[in-house]
Design an enzyme around this catalytic site. Structure first.
Site, PDB file in Angstrom:
ATOM      1  CB  CYS A 199     -12.507 -20.788 -51.549  1.00 35.14           C
ATOM      2  SG  CYS A 199     -12.099 -19.095 -51.147  1.00 35.14           S
TER       3      CYS A 199
ATOM      4  CE  LYS B 228     -32.726 -20.826 -42.658  1.00 34.38           C
ATOM      5  NZ  LYS B 228     -31.726 -21.662 -42.350  1.00 34.38           N
TER       6      LYS B 228
ATOM      7  CG  ASN C  10     -11.215 -23.420 -49.270  1.00 33.77           C
ATOM      8  OD1 ASN C  10     -11.362 -22.381 -48.630  1.00 33.77           O
ATOM      9  ND2 ASN C  10     -12.037 -24.448 -49.177  1.00 33.77           N
ATOM     10  N   GLY C  11      -8.778 -21.386 -47.913  1.00 39.91           N
ATOM     11  CA  GLY C  11      -8.241 -21.274 -46.554  1.00 39.91           C
ATOM     12  C   GLY C  11      -7.546 -19.934 -46.387  1.00 39.91           C
TER      13      GLY C  11
ATOM     14  CD  GLU D  17     -29.777 -18.266 -43.649  1.00 42.00           C
ATOM     15  OE1 GLU D  17     -28.541 -18.257 -43.609  1.00 42.00           O
ATOM     16  OE2 GLU D  17     -30.451 -19.236 -43.242  1.00 42.00           O
TER      17      GLU D  17
ATOM     18  NE  ARG E  34     -16.721 -25.168 -50.909  1.00 44.82           N
ATOM     19  CZ  ARG E  34     -16.418 -26.010 -49.932  1.00 44.82           C
ATOM     20  NH1 ARG E  34     -17.083 -27.134 -49.837  1.00 44.82           N
ATOM     21  NH2 ARG E  34     -15.482 -25.747 -49.070  1.00 44.82           N
TER      22      ARG E  34
ATOM     23  CG  HIS F 272     -37.899  -6.842 -19.170  1.00 45.56           C
ATOM     24  ND1 HIS F 272     -38.263  -6.266 -17.979  1.00 45.56           N
ATOM     25  CD2 HIS F 272     -38.359  -8.118 -19.122  1.00 45.56           C
ATOM     26  CE1 HIS F 272     -38.889  -7.154 -17.236  1.00 45.56           C
ATOM     27  NE2 HIS F 272     -38.971  -8.293 -17.911  1.00 45.56           N
TER      28      HIS F 272
ATOM     29  CE  LYS G  80     -25.509 -25.784 -47.102  1.00 43.40           C
ATOM     30  NZ  LYS G  80     -26.761 -25.484 -46.379  1.00 43.40           N
TER      31      LYS G  80
ATOM     32  CD  GLU H 213     -32.723 -22.254 -38.662  1.00 46.45           C
ATOM     33  OE1 GLU H 213     -31.776 -21.699 -38.051  1.00 46.45           O
ATOM     34  OE2 GLU H 213     -32.622 -22.650 -39.833  1.00 46.45           O
TER      35      GLU H 213
ATOM     36  CD1 TRP I 220     -18.178 -15.969 -50.016  1.00 43.99           C
ATOM     37  CD2 TRP I 220     -16.716 -15.571 -48.366  1.00 43.99           C
ATOM     38  NE1 TRP I 220     -18.853 -15.357 -48.998  1.00 43.99           N
ATOM     39  CE2 TRP I 220     -17.980 -15.101 -47.976  1.00 43.99           C
ATOM     40  CE3 TRP I 220     -15.648 -15.420 -47.488  1.00 43.99           C
ATOM     41  CZ2 TRP I 220     -18.207 -14.491 -46.746  1.00 43.99           C
ATOM     42  CZ3 TRP I 220     -15.866 -14.810 -46.267  1.00 43.99           C
ATOM     43  CH2 TRP I 220     -17.136 -14.356 -45.899  1.00 43.99           C
TER      44      TRP I 220
HETATM   45  C1  G6P Z   1     -22.989 -20.902 -42.513  1.00 46.14           C
HETATM   46  C2  G6P Z   1     -24.250 -21.341 -43.232  1.00 46.14           C
HETATM   47  C3  G6P Z   1     -25.338 -21.664 -42.222  1.00 46.14           C
HETATM   48  C4  G6P Z   1     -24.837 -22.729 -41.259  1.00 46.14           C
HETATM   49  C5  G6P Z   1     -23.535 -22.303 -40.570  1.00 46.14           C
HETATM   50  C6  G6P Z   1     -22.904 -23.460 -39.841  1.00 46.14           C
HETATM   51  O1  G6P Z   1     -23.182 -19.668 -41.898  1.00 46.14           O
HETATM   52  O2  G6P Z   1     -24.689 -20.308 -44.118  1.00 46.14           O
HETATM   53  O3  G6P Z   1     -26.477 -22.155 -42.887  1.00 46.14           O
HETATM   54  O4  G6P Z   1     -25.816 -22.982 -40.301  1.00 46.14           O
HETATM   55  O5  G6P Z   1     -22.581 -21.874 -41.547  1.00 46.14           O
HETATM   56  O6  G6P Z   1     -22.529 -24.427 -40.781  1.00 46.14           O
HETATM   57  P1  G6P Z   1     -22.311 -25.958 -40.453  1.00 46.14           P
HETATM   58  O7  G6P Z   1     -21.852 -26.544 -41.757  1.00 46.14           O
HETATM   59  O8  G6P Z   1     -21.237 -26.001 -39.408  1.00 46.14           O
HETATM   60  O9  G6P Z   1     -23.590 -26.513 -39.985  1.00 46.14           O
END
Ligand code: G6P
Length: 608
Positions: free
Chosen positions: A2, A485, A101-102, A488, A27, A504, A603, A481, A75
């Site tokens: 949001c 990547k 938001n929240g 997502e 976001r 295993h 985000k 990571e 969202w």
């Molecule tokens: C979301 C984002 C990720 C990020 C994670 C943690 O899932 O899509 O890219 O790594 O949050 O976010 P932060 O702002 O705490 O690094």
């Protein structure tokens, strides 16, 4: 998640609100809306889906008159992303509109109470209780109605409010969700984060939890929860508009990948003076540092993956047990954490709900806390004992790139600094590591330049149904990571696997359909990794290897190779992730995915 914007001034509000919302798109959201005061009424426009729909129905805001209003990208949490559930929500009598938001945790009780009093609910959202409470408590004073409403709310909320009886006035409320006030000349703003403000003003006021503000075009007044006026300092935002724009790149993600050398330089350079690491935000005395007997790194998503890299480096250099824990697990795990524990919390946004909760839990147990954060003034930055900022600039693409690598750069600096102060990194090694860290921006640029074939490899492999990323030690940490990547942004299933663990069970899945991405940069275990490569090749898999550029042996083993420049073994993860970011980016591009706004993702995850 949001996004909220608010504007009051002398220009038409709706276009300003829509441009602000556009900057908050990153976001993550699935519906949007605005509400504007006009001639004693509140005009509301909402849509499901993306902002383009709202722009279309309002002709980019032009057909919504008025000079004071609020906007929102939602969202979905409580209720589907429909027009009815989209914010702003309006009171039954049409006098109030609210964006939120929240999560209002006690909304069910409040909803029942308000329904009994005759209020009619139109949406399934938790937010709608707020607008009816305002209506219930309003007797002419907006400030009083807001205070009485807020006193009834439990949970996290940033709120924006307009009331038709108070033309030109906005109310902003903050409690455990981000909200920043923007100070203009003859106009004022609020927004969930500074990216929505920097096109208008770089002078901001950071609200604390429990505070609320009244904004008119001429004045901002901030109050504490008891309604007492507060004198708040003005802060200057260092980010500029260009930093929040694509600058000729097709996607923010590609721009941010390419920006990494610069972001690393900005993060590292001010912290190395005359060959010495200087960490101004680090506040432990020598005695306190000697008293630390464990380090716990906690975070979510890619920040956790950065922490996982940091775990290896820190343990190696400081010789203190280090563990990396997912914040969502740590917060409910009754962890063994006390005043001899250093807890390192990592967050790009500084607003991730689980990370904040884990930080609070660790503080309550007496731990010393240090935050690695990108957003100045964010909740994590305020809560931790010490803060080391990553100076990555605004990161807009949902999939983090420069956020992640700058977090690792801080962990590198921290590990070398602590290891040296603890007397466990001798002078020669210290000097070499400091030099290696200072070279990271250039190594990162070399990693970009070396891998122009990433797009061609992505084209060759983009239709694979599933991938494995395998590696050992730091290579394994980078696999985590790299796999995230790809997942997502391209929606292709992939798994990160410790290479030695494949046999295993998981090797049962390996056949000629599989692409195995083998990370072979960690020289001490190169031979071991090659044995794993042989195992998967024997079962028909194709292998795309990632190896240091001088490692010619890899060409005999792998089908394709991505290259990483030479680097100290401990510092390799930063250049190593670069070709894998590029690979994921191009795979998503060849699959026609919405790279900067992947489906279902946000985000900044401000709810649990
Ligand atoms: C979301 C984002 C990720 C990020 C994670 C943690 O899932 O899509 O890219 O790594 O949050 O976010 P932060 O702002 O705490 O690094």
């Amino acid at each position: 998640m949001c996004g909220i914007v608010g504007f009051t001034g002398t220009q038409q509000a709706a276009p300003v609100l829509l441009t602000g919302l556009k900057r908050l798109e990153y976001r993550g959201y699935d519906s949007a809306g605005i509400a504007v005061q006009h001639e004693g009424k509140i005009l509301t426009e909402k849509c499901s889906g993306y902002l383009e729909n709202l722009n279309r129905i309002t002709d980019n805001g032009k057909n919504v008159p008025g000079f004071c209003g609020i906007g929102h990208t939602r969202w979905a949490t409580h209720g589907a992303p429909t027009v009815t559930n989209a914010h702003p929500h309006v009171s039954n009598d049409g006098h109030f509109a609210v964006v939120h938001n929240g999560i209002i945790e006690n909304y069910a009780l409040l909803r029942a109470e308000l329904m009994e009093k005759g209020f009619v609910f139109h949406s399934e959202t938790d937010t709608e209780v707020v607008v009816h409470l305002l209506d219930l408590y309003y007797t002419g004073s907006l400030k009083q109605a807001v205070m009485k409403t807020v006193a009834r709310l439990e949970g996290s909320y940033a709120l924006g409010v307009v009331c038709d009886e108070h033309p030109g006035e906005l109310i902003a409320v903050k409690s455990a969700s981000p909200l920043i006030l923007g100070v203009g000349a003859g106009e004022n703003f609020f927004a969930s984060d500074v990216t929505a403000l920097i096109g208008h003003t770089r002078t901001v006021i950071y609200l604390e939890d429990g505070e609320f503000a009244s904004l008119t075009p001429e004045k901002i007044t901030v109050y504490d929860c008891g309604g007492r006026e507060l004198q708040k300092p003005l802060s200057r935002v260092m980010w500029n508009t260009e930093a929040a724009e694509k600058g000729g790149y097709e996607h923010f993600m590609l721009k941010e990948i390419m920006e990494q050398p610069r972001a690393l330089k900005a993060t590292i350079e001010p912290r190395v003076k005359n060959g010495e690491i200087v960490l101004e935000g680090f506040q432990l005395s020598d005695e306190e540092l000697q008293g630390i007997n464990q380090i716990v790194i906690t975070a979510c998503g890619s920040a956790y993956h950065a922490g996982y890299v940091g775990r290896y480096i820190m343990e190696e250099l400081c010789r203190i047990p280090v563990r990396a824990e997912l914040a969502s697990e740590l917060r409910y795990s009754n962890p063994i954490i006390n005043e001899h524990t250093l807890v390192i919390v990592i967050s790009q946004s500084g607003e991730t709900a689980d990370t904040i909760a884990a930080l609070k839990e660790c503080k309550a147990r007496g731990a010393r806390t240090l935050a690695i954060v990108n957003v100045v003034g964010s909740t994590v930055a305020k809560l931790a004992d010490s803060v080391l900022y990553t100076w990555a600039g605004p990161e807009i693409a949902v999939a983090t790139t420069k956020g992640y690598t700058t977090q690792i750069a801080i962990l590198d600096l921290l590990a070398v600094y602590m290891g040296h102060r603890l007397g466990r990194v001798e002078e020669g090694r210290y000097a070499a590591l400091v030099e290696g860290i200072c070279a990271l921006p250039e190594r990162c640029q070399r990693a970009i330049d070396l891998n122009t074939q990433a797009a061609a490899l992505a084209e060759a492999f983009h239709d694979k149904p599933s991938l494995f990323y395998i590696g050992r030690n730091l290579d394994y940490a980078v696999c985590m990571e790299a796999s995230l990547k790809l997942k997502e942004i391209s929606y292709i299933h992939s798994e990160a696997y410790a290479a030695g663990e494949l046999k295993h069970g998981t090797i049962a899945l390996i056949d000629e359909e599989q692409l195995v991405v083998a990370l072979a940069c960690h020289r001490p275990l190169f031979e071991k990794l090659i044995s794993n490569v042989k195992e998967v090749k024997a079962r028909g898999a194709q292998v795309l290897a990632v190896a240091q550029e001088s490692e010619r042996r890899i060409f005999a083993e792998a089908d394709q190779v991505l290259l990483v420049p030479e680097c100290d073994a401990l510092l390799l993860p930063i250049p190593e992730i670069i070709p894998l970011q590029l690979f994921a980016y191009y795979v998503a591009k060849f699959n026609g995915c919405d790279i900067d706004k992947p489906k279902n993702l946000a985000k900044s995850v401000t709810v649990e």
